[in-house]
Design a protein around this motif. Structure first.
Motif, short mmCIF file in Angstrom:
data_model
loop_
_atom_site.label_atom_id
_atom_site.label_comp_id
_atom_site.label_asym_id
_atom_site.label_seq_id
_atom_site.Cartn_x
_atom_site.Cartn_y
_atom_site.Cartn_z
N SER A 70 -63.46 16.83 -13.08
CA SER A 70 -64.48 16.80 -14.14
C SER A 70 -65.56 15.75 -13.96
O SER A 70 -66.63 15.86 -14.54
N GLY A 71 -65.27 14.71 -13.19
CA GLY A 71 -66.21 13.61 -13.05
C GLY A 71 -66.04 12.53 -14.10
O GLY A 71 -66.84 11.61 -14.20
N LEU A 72 -64.97 12.65 -14.92
CA LEU A 72 -64.70 11.63 -15.94
C LEU A 72 -64.74 10.25 -15.31
O LEU A 72 -64.17 10.02 -14.24
N SER A 73 -65.43 9.32 -15.97
CA SER A 73 -65.56 7.97 -15.41
C SER A 73 -64.28 7.17 -15.57
O SER A 73 -63.77 6.60 -14.61
N ASN A 81 -82.26 8.71 -26.95
CA ASN A 81 -82.31 7.33 -27.46
C ASN A 81 -81.72 6.32 -26.48
O ASN A 81 -81.38 5.21 -26.87
N GLY A 82 -81.57 6.71 -25.22
CA GLY A 82 -81.21 5.77 -24.16
C GLY A 82 -79.72 5.54 -23.95
O GLY A 82 -79.34 4.57 -23.28
N VAL A 83 -78.84 6.40 -24.46
CA VAL A 83 -77.41 6.18 -24.30
C VAL A 83 -77.03 6.13 -22.82
O VAL A 83 -77.57 6.89 -22.00
N LYS A 84 -76.12 5.23 -22.48
CA LYS A 84 -75.65 5.07 -21.10
C LYS A 84 -74.18 5.46 -20.96
O LYS A 84 -73.73 5.84 -19.88
N THR A 85 -73.42 5.33 -22.05
CA THR A 85 -71.98 5.61 -22.04
C THR A 85 -71.60 6.37 -23.30
O THR A 85 -72.02 6.00 -24.40
N ILE A 86 -70.79 7.42 -23.11
CA ILE A 86 -70.23 8.14 -24.25
C ILE A 86 -68.71 8.10 -24.12
O ILE A 86 -68.16 8.43 -23.08
N THR A 87 -68.06 7.67 -25.21
CA THR A 87 -66.62 7.56 -25.24
C THR A 87 -66.05 8.62 -26.17
O THR A 87 -66.50 8.76 -27.30
N LEU A 88 -65.07 9.36 -25.67
CA LEU A 88 -64.41 10.41 -26.43
C LEU A 88 -63.07 9.88 -26.92
O LEU A 88 -62.13 9.73 -26.14
N HIS A 89 -63.01 9.57 -28.19
CA HIS A 89 -61.77 9.07 -28.79
C HIS A 89 -61.91 9.14 -30.29
O HIS A 89 -62.46 10.10 -30.80
N GLY A 90 -61.46 8.17 -31.00
CA GLY A 90 -61.52 8.16 -32.46
C GLY A 90 -60.11 8.12 -33.02
O GLY A 90 -59.18 7.65 -32.37
N GLY A 91 -59.95 8.64 -34.21
CA GLY A 91 -58.63 8.65 -34.83
C GLY A 91 -57.78 9.81 -34.38
O GLY A 91 -56.61 9.88 -34.72
N GLY A 92 -58.35 10.71 -33.60
CA GLY A 92 -57.62 11.88 -33.14
C GLY A 92 -57.36 11.85 -31.65
O GLY A 92 -57.70 10.90 -30.96
N ILE A 115 -79.81 3.24 -28.10
CA ILE A 115 -78.35 3.33 -28.24
C ILE A 115 -77.77 3.24 -26.84
O ILE A 115 -78.09 4.06 -25.97
N LYS A 116 -76.96 2.25 -26.60
CA LYS A 116 -76.36 2.07 -25.26
C LYS A 116 -75.03 2.83 -25.15
O LYS A 116 -74.73 3.40 -24.12
N GLN A 117 -74.22 2.78 -26.22
CA GLN A 117 -72.92 3.44 -26.20
C GLN A 117 -72.75 4.28 -27.45
O GLN A 117 -73.14 3.88 -28.54
N ASP A 174 -75.74 12.69 -16.30
CA ASP A 174 -75.68 11.40 -15.61
C ASP A 174 -75.38 10.25 -16.56
O ASP A 174 -75.92 9.15 -16.44
N ILE A 175 -74.49 10.52 -17.52
CA ILE A 175 -74.04 9.53 -18.49
C ILE A 175 -72.59 9.20 -18.18
O ILE A 175 -71.79 10.10 -17.89
N GLN A 176 -72.22 7.93 -18.25
CA GLN A 176 -70.83 7.54 -18.05
C GLN A 176 -70.00 8.12 -19.19
O GLN A 176 -70.40 8.07 -20.36
N CYS A 177 -68.83 8.67 -18.86
CA CYS A 177 -67.95 9.26 -19.87
C CYS A 177 -66.57 8.60 -19.79
O CYS A 177 -65.96 8.55 -18.72
N ILE A 178 -66.12 8.10 -20.93
CA ILE A 178 -64.82 7.45 -21.06
C ILE A 178 -64.03 8.22 -22.10
O ILE A 178 -64.60 8.67 -23.09
N ALA A 179 -62.73 8.36 -21.89
CA ALA A 179 -61.89 9.03 -22.89
C ALA A 179 -60.59 8.25 -23.06
O ALA A 179 -60.15 7.55 -22.14
N PHE A 180 -60.01 8.37 -24.25
CA PHE A 180 -58.73 7.77 -24.58
C PHE A 180 -57.75 8.89 -24.89
O PHE A 180 -58.14 9.89 -25.50
#
Length: 180
Positions: A104-107, A51-62, A2-4, A81-87
């Motif tokens: 926070s270190g947010l990417s 499972n190898g994730v490189k990026t986690i994005t915090l968003h969705g319908g909320g 899983i990359k993202q 040490d994972i890239q973190c993106i948020a909307f």
């Protein structure tokens, strides 16, 4: 592998935008308007890492900034040490949250700002918060200078016939005002 991984921290929202399912008459079912529990969050992140994730994005319908542990979630991800993106829609970006985000270190933080002036913002975002969000973004930009956090604004051209006008208005009212 899983990359993202995309995660919805909070299913509810403080907006009822026209272009979002949250903004319809039906909206989202109560079942979806919950906060992701901390133990479930950490398990998902830890499983993603296995499972190898490189990026986690915090968003969705909320709106993720409404989750009480929004900053802790970012830090947990970044400490792995994972890239973190948020909307976000930017409404909750008060001075404290902006300062916490900067530390926070947010990417990457993407802010949805549909509406090139107060009138169009209110029409599309269904809330009269144009000045508030612009000021929030401006303060956030100042706080994030010199940090690894990148800030982006997401716009929407609402009338293709007036595209050049809308682009100019976005530039004047968002880009130049906020310094992004």
């Amino acid at each position: 592998m899983i990359k993202q991984l995309d995660m919805e921290l909070f299913g509810g929202c403080n907006y009822t935008c026209k272009m979002c399912p949250q903004g319809t008459d039906v909206g989202r079912e109560k079942e979806f308007k919950k906060c992701l529990k901390w133990d479930v969050f950490t398990k998902i992140v830890d499983d993603g890492i296995k499972n190898g994730v490189k990026t986690i994005t915090l968003h969705g319908g909320g709106e993720p900034t409404l989750h009480k542990k929004f900053i802790e979630c970012i830090k947990y991800i970044r400490n792995q040490d994972i890239q973190c993106i948020a909307f976000t829609n930017g409404y909750a970006l008060d001075k404290k949250l902006c300062q916490d985000i900067a530390k926070s270190g947010l990417s990457i933080l993407r802010i949805s700002v549909i509406g090139y002036n107060r009138e169009t913002y209110k029409k599309w975002m269904n809330i009269d918060a144009f000045e508030r969000v612009r000021d929030n973004v401006k303060y956030l930009i100042q706080q994030c200078k010199g940090t690894p956090t990148k800030i982006f604004l997401s716009h929407l051209i609402t009338d293709e016939k007036n595209k050049e006008y809308e682009l100019e208005q976005y530039k004047n009212n968002w880009v130049e005002y906020t310094g992004i």
